[in-house]
Design a protein around this motif. Sequence first.
Motif, short mmCIF file in Angstrom:
data_model
loop_
_atom_site.label_atom_id
_atom_site.label_comp_id
_atom_site.label_asym_id
_atom_site.label_seq_id
_atom_site.Cartn_x
_atom_site.Cartn_y
_atom_site.Cartn_z
N LEU A 1 0.84 -1.19 0.00
CA LEU A 1 0.00 0.00 0.00
C LEU A 1 0.88 1.24 0.00
O LEU A 1 1.88 1.32 0.72
CB LEU A 1 -0.91 0.01 1.22
N PRO B 1 0.22 5.26 0.57
CA PRO B 1 -0.68 6.40 0.81
C PRO B 1 -0.17 7.66 0.13
O PRO B 1 1.04 7.92 0.09
CB PRO B 1 -0.67 6.53 2.34
N GLY C 1 -0.86 11.72 0.26
CA GLY C 1 -1.55 12.77 0.98
C GLY C 1 -1.81 14.02 0.16
O GLY C 1 -2.80 14.72 0.35
N TRP D 1 -6.50 2.35 -7.23
CA TRP D 1 -6.56 3.59 -6.46
C TRP D 1 -7.82 3.58 -5.60
O TRP D 1 -8.92 3.36 -6.08
CB TRP D 1 -6.56 4.80 -7.39
N ASN D 2 -7.66 3.83 -4.30
CA ASN D 2 -8.77 3.93 -3.37
C ASN D 2 -9.01 5.40 -3.08
O ASN D 2 -8.18 6.06 -2.43
CB ASN D 2 -8.46 3.16 -2.07
N THR D 3 -10.14 5.92 -3.55
CA THR D 3 -10.41 7.37 -3.42
C THR D 3 -10.63 7.77 -1.98
O THR D 3 -10.14 8.82 -1.52
CB THR D 3 -11.64 7.73 -4.26
N GLU D 4 -11.38 6.95 -1.20
CA GLU D 4 -11.68 7.32 0.19
C GLU D 4 -10.43 7.31 1.05
O GLU D 4 -10.19 8.23 1.83
CB GLU D 4 -12.71 6.35 0.76
N GLU D 5 -9.60 6.28 0.91
CA GLU D 5 -8.40 6.18 1.74
C GLU D 5 -7.18 6.83 1.10
O GLU D 5 -6.13 6.93 1.75
CB GLU D 5 -8.11 4.70 2.03
N LYS D 6 -7.30 7.27 -0.16
CA LYS D 6 -6.23 7.98 -0.87
C LYS D 6 -4.92 7.19 -0.84
O LYS D 6 -3.91 7.61 -0.28
CB LYS D 6 -6.01 9.37 -0.26
N ARG D 7 -4.99 6.01 -1.46
CA ARG D 7 -3.79 5.19 -1.50
C ARG D 7 -3.84 4.26 -2.70
O ARG D 7 -4.92 3.91 -3.20
CB ARG D 7 -3.64 4.37 -0.22
N THR E 1 -2.76 0.45 -4.28
CA THR E 1 -2.59 -0.91 -3.80
C THR E 1 -2.08 -1.79 -4.92
O THR E 1 -2.69 -1.86 -6.00
CB THR E 1 -3.91 -1.48 -3.27
#
Length: 512
Positions: free
Chosen positions: A471, A473, A475, A489-495, A497
């Motif tokens: 992962l 992240p 910021g 890409w995970n929009t909510e967690e901004k990271r 994978t």
Amino acid sequence: HPLQGDKNHGFEVLYHCVKQGPVATKELADFIRERANIEETYSKAMAKLSKLASNGTPMGTFAPLWEVFRVSSDKLALCHLELTRKLHDLLKDVLRYGEEQLKTHKKCKEEVLGTVDAVQMLSGVGQLLPKSRENYLSRCMDLERLRRENTSQKEMDKAETKSKKAADSLRRSVDKYNSARADFEIKMLDSALRFQAMEEAHLQHMKALLGSYAHSVEDTHVQIGQVHEEFKQNVENVTVDMLLRKFAESKGTGREKPGPLDFDAYSSAALQEAMKRLRGAKAFRLPGLSRREGISRGPSPVVLGSQDALPVATAFTEYVHAYFRGHSPSCLARVTGELTMTFPAGIVRVFSGTPPPPVLSFRLVNTAPVEHFQPNADLIFQSDPETKDFWLNMAALTEALQHQAEQNPTASYYNLVLLRYQVGLRGPESVPLQMSAHWQCGPTLTRVSVEYSYRAGATAVSTPLTNVQILLPVGEPVTSVRLQPAATWNTEEKRFTWKLPDVCEAGGESQL
């Protein structure tokens, strides 16, 4: 009755009674603390007795019975140790109640200050009333005496004036007394009701604490009775014939009697054996270190009916937590693990039935690398920290299994975590995955690369690492991204994978 009595001591009596509440609470705490000390001392004594049984001579036909003594003594020690733990928990509740009680009494003392003033006022007025009465009586007697002596009118007028003043003074004293008494009755009644409510709440709380005490002692006595019943049954099961047969099997030197020897045949065989040894003499070799595998300690301790045994399985699961810093090859590693025991669904019926289930216990060995144990205090108890002996709280175990059965009635088995443990910090040699990260940060561009590889020798058997994810992240806002290989890409967690293929020894070093 607090409002009756010519001396108006009702308030003092009630207030003194209320003040004894914290005293009783403190004395109860002292009693429970002393009982806990007695139970702890008894538990340690039983643990010593268990060690004495463990040191019983292994020779002779009686030797197997020492194990029966050891197990029974261990379980008795654990029974009293568990009661010690319950009493310490109860002691905490008593001390907590004592602190709350002092706060309540402090608040009550402030609330009844008006009653204290009313009591003092009534007492003061009550002391002046007899003086006013005596003064009035004296003036009346003087006036009557002057009338009998035919004293002059002038003297009579003076005496009548004094008598009227004394009467007025007595009337004011009576009015003050009645007013003070009315105020006293109102405030005294309020304080009496307040004291009664406090005492009722105090007695109810104290009885609840005593109920917890009685329940804890009763549970321990039931467990002790089960241990004694199990000890008696085990002794009865070990018959004299069984002891003799076990001794013969373990110490026997053979099943056939030695026959007579023929000198010629015996000497010829010995000569042939000597010649064979001479011809076969070669370089010697050292035996390698052998590795003992985990083995079963015997049949299942849980039996359904008279023959069918229900299996009870255990499993150890370990986790490796590693902290890598930058591109340094070193890392900080910590290994944690947990012991899970698995029970079949049918065991709930056995544990809930009659006779009561056997008390299950186990011992952990080779625990030197473990620096911290965290037993599940709701389910197991530890007798001797040095030997790592544990036994299960059968009542709590049955309740936990019943709860799982209610949650999932179609399950064929149930898992319970009995303890967790932690192995000390280790170096990179204990981590099967080696990683290093390189960052290049600029005003408008950031470059990140991650190198990873499989480290052979970190585990006993080299096994590919599956389901590996990395992962990253992010910021800050990103306008353009180039990824190799592709990532999600995970929009909510901004990271980002990366889901990697299996990492194995043959794969060499890879890079993101």
